[in-house]
Design a protein around this motif. Structure first.
Motif, PDB file in Angstrom:
ATOM      1  N   GLU A  32       0.829  -1.684   0.330  1.00 26.33           N
ATOM      2  CA  GLU A  32      -0.051  -0.300  -0.057  1.00 26.33           C
ATOM      3  C   GLU A  32       1.345   0.916  -0.174  1.00 26.33           C
ATOM      4  O   GLU A  32       0.769   1.748  -0.877  1.00 26.33           O
ATOM      5  CB  GLU A  32      -0.833  -0.110   1.422  1.00 26.33           C
ATOM      6  CG  GLU A  32      -2.574  -1.203   1.019  1.00 26.33           C
ATOM      7  CD  GLU A  32      -2.911  -0.623   0.117  1.00 26.33           C
ATOM      8  OE1 GLU A  32      -3.058   0.491  -0.290  1.00 26.33           O
ATOM      9  OE2 GLU A  32      -3.369  -1.922  -0.786  1.00 26.33           O
ATOM     10  N   ARG A  35       2.305   1.688  -3.400  1.00 26.16           N
ATOM     11  CA  ARG A  35       1.110   1.983  -4.086  1.00 26.16           C
ATOM     12  C   ARG A  35       1.079   3.561  -4.287  1.00 26.16           C
ATOM     13  O   ARG A  35       0.922   4.169  -5.632  1.00 26.16           O
ATOM     14  CB  ARG A  35       0.113   1.227  -4.527  1.00 26.16           C
ATOM     15  CG  ARG A  35      -1.164   0.912  -4.920  1.00 26.16           C
ATOM     16  CD  ARG A  35      -2.040   0.858  -4.876  1.00 26.16           C
ATOM     17  NE  ARG A  35      -2.291  -0.733  -5.370  1.00 26.16           N
ATOM     18  CZ  ARG A  35      -2.039  -1.754  -4.238  1.00 26.16           C
ATOM     19  NH1 ARG A  35      -2.303  -1.492  -3.350  1.00 26.16           N
ATOM     20  NH2 ARG A  35      -1.694  -3.229  -4.448  1.00 26.16           N
ATOM     21  N   ALA A  36       0.757   4.120  -3.218  1.00 21.66           N
ATOM     22  CA  ALA A  36       0.260   5.808  -2.639  1.00 21.66           C
ATOM     23  C   ALA A  36       1.427   6.224  -2.896  1.00 21.66           C
ATOM     24  O   ALA A  36       0.960   7.191  -3.856  1.00 21.66           O
ATOM     25  CB  ALA A  36      -0.053   5.625  -1.208  1.00 21.66           C
TER      26      ALA A  36
END
Length: 227
Positions: A32, A35-36
């Motif tokens: 995550e 991805r961010a």
């Protein structure tokens, strides 16, 4: 068997059962973050590319204007130019060349980021399937998780480095050093992506080999997207 021994055994069983879940949670957290980071960097790159493209369009218009003016001038008029005028025009041409070079660097960065995003997507797809695959033992999944975690850690490092490259355009950094760093990051991301795909393929192949029937093998191939 004493109650203390029973409690100890239950505690150990619960602890071992939680290991894969905790590891999976940690990996998902890393994914995550990556991805961010990918989305943030893509936005930053796109914004800078837009600004640079606008700057390029302006410089190109200046270039066309200069070229039109030059074509209207006679040779004797060109010969009478002052050094100041020549220097001014040279600045425009040098600026156009520089901006075009930076745009090429940003486009290369965007290619690297897209590959990084593809890595995260591929990881998420295959790892989620592997965790549900009953053909793997708990210790095998634990080993896979550690390998994936290492790849994700390397990817996270690359994202941070890409962000620093983008920031370097507002700092004092030699262009040659920036180009070398971009190429280094591109090589690193490509290696991470290759490692991930290779490891995914090994795990998928092992699962398919453990299929007990032709039908099960076909189902596994369809599940993992193997032709």
């Amino acid at each position: 068997m004493s109650k203390r021994w029973i409690v100890l055994m239950l505690t150990l069983c619960i602890s071992f059962a939680c290991l894969p879940t905790q590891q999976a949670t940690a990996q998902l957290g890393i994914a995550e973050v990556i991805r961010a980071g990918v989305k943030r960097v893509i936005r930053a790159v796109d914004l800078r590319i837009q600004r640079l493209q606008n700057r390029t369009i302006w410089l190109q218009n200046v270039q066309k204007t200069l070229e039109n003016k030059l074509s209207e001038l006679k040779l004797e008029q060109i010969a009478s130019w002052t050094a100041r005028q020549r220097d001014q025009y040279q600045v425009y041409y040098d600026g156009l060349t520089q901006v075009k070079g930076i745009i090429a660097q940003y486009q290369r960065i965007r290619e690297v980021i897209n590959r990084q995003a593809l890595l995260v997507k591929e990881y998420g797809r295959v790892w989620s399937l592997l965790q549900k695959d009953t053909r793997f033992r708990a210790e095998e999944l634990q080993y896979m998780g550690k390998v994936y975690e290492g790849i994700l850690d390397a990817s996270l490092h690359n994202i941070e480095q890409i962000a620093s490259v983008i920031q370097s355009y507002s700092l004092k950094m030699e262009d040659a050093d920036r180009v070398a760093l971009i190429q280094q990051l591109a090589t690193g991301v490509e290696q991470n992506y290759h490692d991930l795909r290779t490891f995914n393929q090994q795990n998928i192949t092992l699962s398919i080999q453990r299929g007990k029937s032709v039908q099960e093998v076909q189902t596994l191939k369809k599940l993992y997207g193997v032709k």
